[in-house]
Design a protein around this motif. Sequence first.
Motif, PDB file in Angstrom:
ATOM      1  N   LYS A 153       1.143  -6.482   1.165  1.00  0.00           N
ATOM      2  CA  LYS A 153       1.253  -7.847   1.676  1.00  0.00           C
ATOM      3  C   LYS A 153       0.107  -8.169   2.629  1.00  0.00           C
ATOM      4  N   GLU A 154      -0.268  -7.183   3.429  1.00  0.00           N
ATOM      5  CA  GLU A 154      -1.382  -7.357   4.361  1.00  0.00           C
ATOM      6  C   GLU A 154      -2.297  -6.151   4.227  1.00  0.00           C
ATOM      7  N   PRO A 155      -3.542  -6.354   3.776  1.00  0.00           N
ATOM      8  CA  PRO A 155      -4.436  -5.209   3.558  1.00  0.00           C
ATOM      9  C   PRO A 155      -4.832  -4.480   4.838  1.00  0.00           C
ATOM     10  N   VAL A 156      -4.875  -5.198   5.976  1.00  0.00           N
ATOM     11  CA  VAL A 156      -5.178  -4.527   7.240  1.00  0.00           C
ATOM     12  C   VAL A 156      -3.994  -3.639   7.608  1.00  0.00           C
ATOM     13  N   LEU A 157      -4.279  -2.387   7.883  1.00  0.00           N
ATOM     14  CA  LEU A 157      -3.216  -1.422   8.156  1.00  0.00           C
ATOM     15  C   LEU A 157      -2.552  -1.702   9.503  1.00  0.00           C
ATOM     16  N   PRO A 158      -1.229  -1.512   9.601  1.00  0.00           N
ATOM     17  CA  PRO A 158      -0.556  -1.648  10.906  1.00  0.00           C
ATOM     18  C   PRO A 158      -0.986  -0.521  11.833  1.00  0.00           C
ATOM     19  N   MET A 159      -0.750  -0.692  13.127  1.00  0.00           N
ATOM     20  CA  MET A 159      -1.177   0.335  14.077  1.00  0.00           C
ATOM     21  C   MET A 159      -0.468   1.658  13.814  1.00  0.00           C
ATOM     22  N   TYR A 160       0.830   1.584  13.491  1.00  0.00           N
ATOM     23  CA  TYR A 160       1.586   2.795  13.171  1.00  0.00           C
ATOM     24  C   TYR A 160       2.335   2.593  11.863  1.00  0.00           C
ATOM     25  N   LYS A 161       2.583   3.692  11.158  1.00  0.00           N
ATOM     26  CA  LYS A 161       3.304   3.625   9.893  1.00  0.00           C
ATOM     27  C   LYS A 161       4.736   3.146  10.108  1.00  0.00           C
ATOM     28  N   ASP A 162       5.384   3.641  11.190  1.00  0.00           N
ATOM     29  CA  ASP A 162       6.766   3.272  11.467  1.00  0.00           C
ATOM     30  C   ASP A 162       7.054   3.504  12.945  1.00  0.00           C
TER      31      ASP A 162
END
Length: 467
Positions: free
Chosen positions: A354-363
């Motif tokens: 949905k968003e190609p930029v990775l979140p800061m943490y996986k979970d």
Amino acid sequence: MINRVLIRIKVVQLLYSYFLVQNNFTVQSFPSAPTKEKRFAYSLYLDYLYLMIDIAESINLRTKNSPLYETRFIQRLLSDNIMKSVSSKYSGGRFPLDACVDDLCERIKNSAIYKNFLKDPKSDSKIWPEIFRHFISVDPKINSIAEGFENYSLRGVDRAKEMITQTFSEFASSQDNILDGLADLKTSLDKARELYFRLLMLPIDITYQREVDLDERRHRYLKSDDDLNPNPKFIDNELVKLLNENEEIKEFAKKHKISWLEQDRDLIKHLLKKITESDLYKEYMADPISDLHNDSEFWKKAMRNIILTDPEFLESLETMSVFWNDDLDIMGEFAVKTFRRFEEKASGQDSKIKEPVLPMYKDNEDARFGKELFEDTVKNHVVYRGYIDETLNKQHWDSDRLAYMDVVIMVTALAEIFNFPKIPIQASLNEYIEIAKSYSSGKSGSFINGLLAGVISNLKESGKLRK
């Protein structure tokens, strides 16, 4: 985006500094120029401290649970050389306040103070001052026994209580540094996130600089055909367009005031020159196929083979942040992975993105991992060091000859093994062995592997580790 590999590295690095500079708590020494009153006060002071150890051990034995025994204050007392001497002195059962222990234990266990502590064991820095104030210092039986001590005086009792209060205060101040350590950890992880976005912005700014250069060439007085009709493939790169249009990248750059062109245009010009002079660039520009896949492949290779290995780029990062040299390999791979995610999302190869930029943490677990690992290592490092020394003694090694970084790596590994049940022991060991290879001496990896294997074997045999 910030994975546990990087978090472990940062925790180890910050713990190394933390343990070196922390205010080391110690039991007060025998007074200089001692009077009779000071001698009595110091003797009672040590007995008060030993009584707390005795209470913690007694409640532990009765309940098969050890919340008081495992508090940081008791563990620090147990590791203190003065208290070790006191313990040796009373090993034969001659402790004068021993007659008070049973009654104190019962009253403490039934108290609201203890029950509240059981609900929140992390508040262990407060429990012993409260136990001393509400139970030990006012216990009539203790006061009656103390009257039979040599050189007894009421002023000496007050002095001993003042020394206990000062000891609690010094212990509390030695623990306050953990907040600074956690703040440094957060800053370091935030800077890793910034580096990730800066790497994503490099293709945008390098491409813009190329556009500026081509425009200047068009306005030369003497122009060549290449100046008038340059190959637009580089500046029309589809991946760069997707990066430039991404709202999350724009917002991060605006919020953190990041712009390579404004902050170091000379570096951008240098990197552009390195790229345009490379065989990679020449092959890319000569290829008649122009699509998102080829454009993405070009920047992945340029990032890995040109940018991330360029000495001037590495030097620039070092001047911008002390954290980034250690972060670059991991953040560079995440940047390359993000280029691929942009391609897969735009081309419909992966509908889950949905968003190609990775979140800061996986979970959320990863988000808490660093903080919890740091806190537990600080809280229990004396216990973990004890496990290491016990194994060393069995194998006839000198614990004083251990490299300090090796010690920090091992106590952090034990903190992870004890507190993160979902992570297999061997997985934890492998990660810290790799850290040792990179951040300690050349032989540290194999040494730590062997020693930790021995520690874990001993812990399992004794029933202290059931993982």
